[in-house]
Design a protein around this motif. Sequence first.
Motif, PDB file in Angstrom:
ATOM      1  N   PRO A 108      48.022  24.659  34.013  1.00  0.00           N
ATOM      2  CA  PRO A 108      48.988  25.445  33.235  1.00  0.00           C
ATOM      3  C   PRO A 108      49.663  26.543  34.052  1.00  0.00           C
ATOM      4  O   PRO A 108      50.664  27.111  33.614  1.00  0.00           O
ATOM      5  CB  PRO A 108      48.128  26.042  32.118  1.00  0.00           C
ATOM      6  N   SER A 109      49.117  26.869  35.215  1.00  0.00           N
ATOM      7  CA  SER A 109      49.698  27.873  36.117  1.00  0.00           C
ATOM      8  C   SER A 109      49.007  27.711  37.466  1.00  0.00           C
ATOM      9  O   SER A 109      48.182  26.817  37.653  1.00  0.00           O
ATOM     10  CB  SER A 109      49.490  29.294  35.578  1.00  0.00           C
ATOM     11  N   ASP A 110      49.366  28.583  38.403  1.00  0.00           N
ATOM     12  CA  ASP A 110      48.674  28.558  39.700  1.00  0.00           C
ATOM     13  C   ASP A 110      47.568  29.608  39.755  1.00  0.00           C
ATOM     14  O   ASP A 110      47.048  29.914  40.828  1.00  0.00           O
ATOM     15  CB  ASP A 110      49.659  28.770  40.844  1.00  0.00           C
ATOM     16  N   LEU A 111      47.165  30.123  38.607  1.00  0.00           N
ATOM     17  CA  LEU A 111      46.111  31.140  38.530  1.00  0.00           C
ATOM     18  C   LEU A 111      44.804  30.509  38.078  1.00  0.00           C
ATOM     19  O   LEU A 111      44.729  29.901  37.000  1.00  0.00           O
ATOM     20  CB  LEU A 111      46.495  32.245  37.546  1.00  0.00           C
ATOM     21  N   VAL A 112      43.763  30.631  38.913  1.00  0.00           N
ATOM     22  CA  VAL A 112      42.443  30.175  38.499  1.00  0.00           C
ATOM     23  C   VAL A 112      41.670  31.344  37.900  1.00  0.00           C
ATOM     24  O   VAL A 112      41.946  32.515  38.175  1.00  0.00           O
ATOM     25  CB  VAL A 112      41.654  29.557  39.671  1.00  0.00           C
ATOM     26  N   ASN A 113      40.713  30.986  37.055  1.00  0.00           N
ATOM     27  CA  ASN A 113      39.917  31.966  36.337  1.00  0.00           C
ATOM     28  C   ASN A 113      38.735  32.409  37.174  1.00  0.00           C
ATOM     29  O   ASN A 113      37.833  31.627  37.450  1.00  0.00           O
ATOM     30  CB  ASN A 113      39.440  31.347  35.017  1.00  0.00           C
ATOM     31  N   LEU A 114      38.736  33.662  37.593  1.00  0.00           N
ATOM     32  CA  LEU A 114      37.568  34.248  38.248  1.00  0.00           C
ATOM     33  C   LEU A 114      36.687  34.865  37.177  1.00  0.00           C
ATOM     34  O   LEU A 114      37.195  35.517  36.257  1.00  0.00           O
ATOM     35  CB  LEU A 114      37.973  35.309  39.268  1.00  0.00           C
ATOM     36  N   MET A 115      35.380  34.660  37.283  1.00  0.00           N
ATOM     37  CA  MET A 115      34.484  35.128  36.238  1.00  0.00           C
ATOM     38  C   MET A 115      34.196  36.613  36.389  1.00  0.00           C
ATOM     39  O   MET A 115      33.088  37.060  36.676  1.00  0.00           O
ATOM     40  CB  MET A 115      33.197  34.314  36.250  1.00  0.00           C
ATOM     41  N   PHE A 116      35.271  37.403  36.187  1.00  0.00           N
ATOM     42  CA  PHE A 116      35.191  38.857  36.101  1.00  0.00           C
ATOM     43  C   PHE A 116      35.999  39.233  34.862  1.00  0.00           C
ATOM     44  O   PHE A 116      37.210  39.423  34.936  1.00  0.00           O
ATOM     45  CB  PHE A 116      35.758  39.531  37.355  1.00  0.00           C
ATOM     46  N   HIS A 117      35.325  39.292  33.725  1.00  0.00           N
ATOM     47  CA  HIS A 117      35.992  39.481  32.439  1.00  0.00           C
ATOM     48  C   HIS A 117      35.533  40.785  31.797  1.00  0.00           C
ATOM     49  O   HIS A 117      34.339  41.113  31.841  1.00  0.00           O
ATOM     50  CB  HIS A 117      35.676  38.330  31.492  1.00  0.00           C
ATOM     51  N   PHE A 118      36.479  41.495  31.186  1.00  0.00           N
ATOM     52  CA  PHE A 118      36.152  42.745  30.484  1.00  0.00           C
ATOM     53  C   PHE A 118      36.520  42.622  29.015  1.00  0.00           C
ATOM     54  O   PHE A 118      37.609  42.134  28.665  1.00  0.00           O
ATOM     55  CB  PHE A 118      36.919  43.926  31.083  1.00  0.00           C
ATOM     56  N   PHE A 119      35.582  43.060  28.153  1.00  0.00           N
ATOM     57  CA  PHE A 119      35.838  43.114  26.720  1.00  0.00           C
ATOM     58  C   PHE A 119      35.386  44.479  26.201  1.00  0.00           C
ATOM     59  O   PHE A 119      34.310  44.966  26.581  1.00  0.00           O
ATOM     60  CB  PHE A 119      35.091  42.006  25.978  1.00  0.00           C
ATOM     61  N   PRO A 120      36.195  45.103  25.341  1.00  0.00           N
ATOM     62  CA  PRO A 120      35.846  46.450  24.855  1.00  0.00           C
ATOM     63  C   PRO A 120      34.637  46.482  23.932  1.00  0.00           C
ATOM     64  O   PRO A 120      34.057  47.555  23.724  1.00  0.00           O
ATOM     65  CB  PRO A 120      37.114  46.914  24.127  1.00  0.00           C
ATOM     66  N   ASP A 121      34.238  45.303  23.369  1.00  0.00           N
ATOM     67  CA  ASP A 121      33.074  45.296  22.481  1.00  0.00           C
ATOM     68  C   ASP A 121      32.364  43.950  22.594  1.00  0.00           C
ATOM     69  O   ASP A 121      32.891  42.914  22.170  1.00  0.00           O
ATOM     70  CB  ASP A 121      33.492  45.542  21.035  1.00  0.00           C
ATOM     71  N   ILE A 122      31.175  43.942  23.164  1.00  0.00           N
ATOM     72  CA  ILE A 122      30.401  42.717  23.321  1.00  0.00           C
ATOM     73  C   ILE A 122      30.057  42.115  21.971  1.00  0.00           C
ATOM     74  O   ILE A 122      29.981  40.882  21.818  1.00  0.00           O
ATOM     75  CB  ILE A 122      29.111  42.983  24.140  1.00  0.00           C
TER      76      ILE A 122
END
Length: 434
Positions: free
Chosen positions: A161-175
């Motif tokens: 879908p793009s040339d961006l791969v997903n690096l597993m560094f994700h931030f969420f404000p509430d687990i």
Amino acid sequence: MKDVTALILAAGVGKRFWPLTYSKSLFAFAGEPLVLTTMHRLLSAGVKKFVVVAAPQDRGAIESFSLPGAVVSVVEQHEASGMGDAILLAAEQMEAGPVVILNAHDYVDEGLYESILAHTKDGVAFVVGKKVDSYIDVGYLRVDGERLLEIVEKPGAGREPSDLVNLMFHFFPDIGELASVIRGVTTQRDDRYEVGVSRYLESNRVNVFSYSGPWQPLKYPWHILDMLPHFLGELRSKKGRNVVIAKNVVIEGEVVIEDDVRIFENTKIIGPCYIGKGTIIGNNNIIRESYIGEGCVTGFNTDITRSWVGDKSWFHSNYIGDSVIAGDVSLGGGTKLANLRLDDGEVYSVIGGKKVNTGRTKFGAVVGAGVRMGVNASIMPGVKIGTGSFIGAGVILDKDLPEDSFCYARPGYEVKPNTKKSSSAARDAFKTKL
């Protein structure tokens, strides 16, 4: 906003990692396991609370880590049931609040950790993406400007879908909110987390934070060799206590020599290299751009080049090129781990019954723990040897060997009476000329 907790995923089984059977997150590249290096870098960036999801057998090792100023909790994942399950297990023991979710065994530039912490101050969820030039078999990001629309897991070449791969560094404000969404997901594929994030996107904004530095995941055994130069390149020379270095030893470049190492005459070490505690480097060795663990013995006339060697391994007059040796391995005199095809082409390895291109023109063997090899064995490029296997003298091994195997060659020869006599005259004449 509350302090950010780092949720570190370190429990993956790694079926494609055979014959290396211990946790990827516990592989050491600079004297400490990958997961501990990750925690040190997060601590330096400002993270104080850690939750590590680990396999039960790794719990003790992780709890023994020394991290002054940090609070560390370990959550056991008893079955290899995916990233979504790991996050749900961790969420049950975490307070509601902001979280950074990351793998324990991805190499990135140390500065990325500080950048991630800086971005969390906005309070908006984000993932880290990296542009790639060609297809790799990982998740891709579908985006609209800086906004994430979907994570597409392993779309296949030509369907990215793009040339961006997903690096597993994700931030969420509430687990807690993220976990609630993941609990409602059912899927037949190993993508419960990715589907959960896509559902989270239906009512929440998630940005994409682009990263352009080095990145090396640990997926296949040869990725250890791809990761090795990154960590070795960060080394600065150091000599520990009770180190004995004989005369005529040449050391070039950045070399870390830990306590109680002995290096014998006429050896050359070309950095960057790491030599673990109590290791003995024998006479006439050449060690180049390699990691050698604790308590190893590299006997006379051994050449170890661009390789990762685990603890308590023994060698004598061997060539070890671009190879991974898990530890407690012994090679008989004259045994060689070849690393180059005759046509100089890329080396393939069989994974799950299929030939996989390693992308490397130099790739030797991957040797599981406890392997023993007899004298003058020859291991062809890309061969993997299972734990606890024995390989007899003179074997030429050109295919993977299962664990606990005994591989030997049957010599063919005849014995008959000798009717010829030797004469020393020719040798005496030659000695006279000398």
